[in-house]
Every structure is written in C-alpha cells, then in structure tokens.
Design a protein around this motif. Structure first.
Motif, PDB file in Angstrom:
ATOM      1  N   UNK A 194      15.860  14.035   1.859  1.00  0.00           N
ATOM      2  CA  UNK A 194      16.611  13.542   3.014  1.00  0.00           C
ATOM      3  C   UNK A 194      17.939  12.980   2.526  1.00  0.00           C
ATOM      4  N   UNK A 195      19.014  13.389   3.191  1.00  0.00           N
ATOM      5  CA  UNK A 195      20.351  12.866   2.896  1.00  0.00           C
ATOM      6  C   UNK A 195      20.914  12.336   4.205  1.00  0.00           C
ATOM      7  N   UNK A 196      21.292  11.039   4.208  1.00  0.00           N
ATOM      8  CA  UNK A 196      21.782  10.393   5.423  1.00  0.00           C
ATOM      9  C   UNK A 196      23.218   9.924   5.185  1.00  0.00           C
ATOM     10  N   UNK A 197      24.204  10.738   5.559  1.00  0.00           N
ATOM     11  CA  UNK A 197      25.598  10.339   5.419  1.00  0.00           C
ATOM     12  C   UNK A 197      26.068   9.505   6.619  1.00  0.00           C
ATOM     13  N   UNK A 198      27.051   8.658   6.364  1.00  0.00           N
ATOM     14  CA  UNK A 198      27.668   7.865   7.419  1.00  0.00           C
ATOM     15  C   UNK A 198      29.183   8.018   7.321  1.00  0.00           C
ATOM     16  N   UNK A 199      29.812   8.337   8.433  1.00  0.00           N
ATOM     17  CA  UNK A 199      31.267   8.343   8.542  1.00  0.00           C
ATOM     18  C   UNK A 199      31.631   7.042   9.238  1.00  0.00           C
ATOM     19  N   UNK A 200      32.452   6.253   8.589  1.00  0.00           N
ATOM     20  CA  UNK A 200      32.677   4.880   9.003  1.00  0.00           C
ATOM     21  C   UNK A 200      34.141   4.632   9.333  1.00  0.00           C
ATOM     22  N   UNK A 201      34.366   3.811  10.348  1.00  0.00           N
ATOM     23  CA  UNK A 201      35.690   3.262  10.626  1.00  0.00           C
ATOM     24  C   UNK A 201      35.459   1.853  11.176  1.00  0.00           C
ATOM     25  N   UNK A 202      36.495   1.036  11.311  1.00  0.00           N
ATOM     26  CA  UNK A 202      36.279  -0.348  11.741  1.00  0.00           C
ATOM     27  C   UNK A 202      35.652  -0.499  13.130  1.00  0.00           C
TER      28      UNK A 202
END
Length: 113
Positions: A96-104
């Motif tokens: 399992x790979x759980x990526x997160x794209x983040x901004x404020x």
C-alpha cells in the motif's frame, strides 16, 4: 533492510517540492479504539519507505500527518494543523502506498502504486 507493507509520500503542491520533516503516525482501529502501529518522519524527498511492519493485518488504519510544524517553519499559515487519512487494508495485498498532495488550505490523497 526491512520492506514495509505501507509507504507514503508527501508533496507540497503550493511550493512544488517534497514536504520534508513531517511527522507521520500509523494507527490500527481495534475494539478499544486506535492503537499506534508505527511512526516516522518524511525524508528530504518527502517519503517514508519503512513505515510499519513487513505485513499489516486486514483492517482499518489511519495515517496522521502533523503538517502544522511544517508550514510554521516557513511562516506559512495553514487551515489544517494535521491531515488524517483513514483506509482499509487487505493483508493479501502486496503493498500500500498512500501519497498526499498538500497545500496550506487543501490536500488530496489517493491509493498509489
């Protein structure tokens, strides 16, 4: 080197770079609530490649990303002091790979490969 059943990657979409130095907590839901399984910190590439054991049992898990300190370090206000992603694990799945794209003021996630 141990291979983890779960990996994660955080990208700061607002800055266009990996989000290094974010503390991440992995927990498993059981009859009593949530139990810590593992924790780690994203590396210079925004990744944690060894988060948790080689195999996770089938069940519900969550990752909590402590993003407030990450944004505070750059003087960037954020609406979300932490990001929590809850997901289901089937022990028969290889990885399992759980990526997160983040901004404020926003984030997104998906099941990666």
């Amino acid at each position: 080197m141990m291979t983890s059943h779960l990996t994660t990657h955080v990208l700061d979409a607002s800055a266009g770079r990996p989000a290094a130095g974010i503390d991440v907590l992995l927990e498993h839901r059981d009859g009593a609530g949530w139990t810590e399984v593992a924790n780690g910190t994203t590396n210079d590439d925004g990744r944690i490649g060894d988060l948790g054991p080689e195999r996770l049992e089938t069940g519900t898990y969550r990752l909590t990303f402590a993003v407030a300190d990450y944004f505070a370090a750059t003087g960037t206000p954020t609406f979300y002091p932490e990001v929590t992603v809850t997901f289901a694990v089937d022990a028969d799945q290889k990885h399992y790979h759980v990526p997160v794209l983040l901004s404020p003021f926003a984030y997104s996630t998906y099941r990666g490969s």
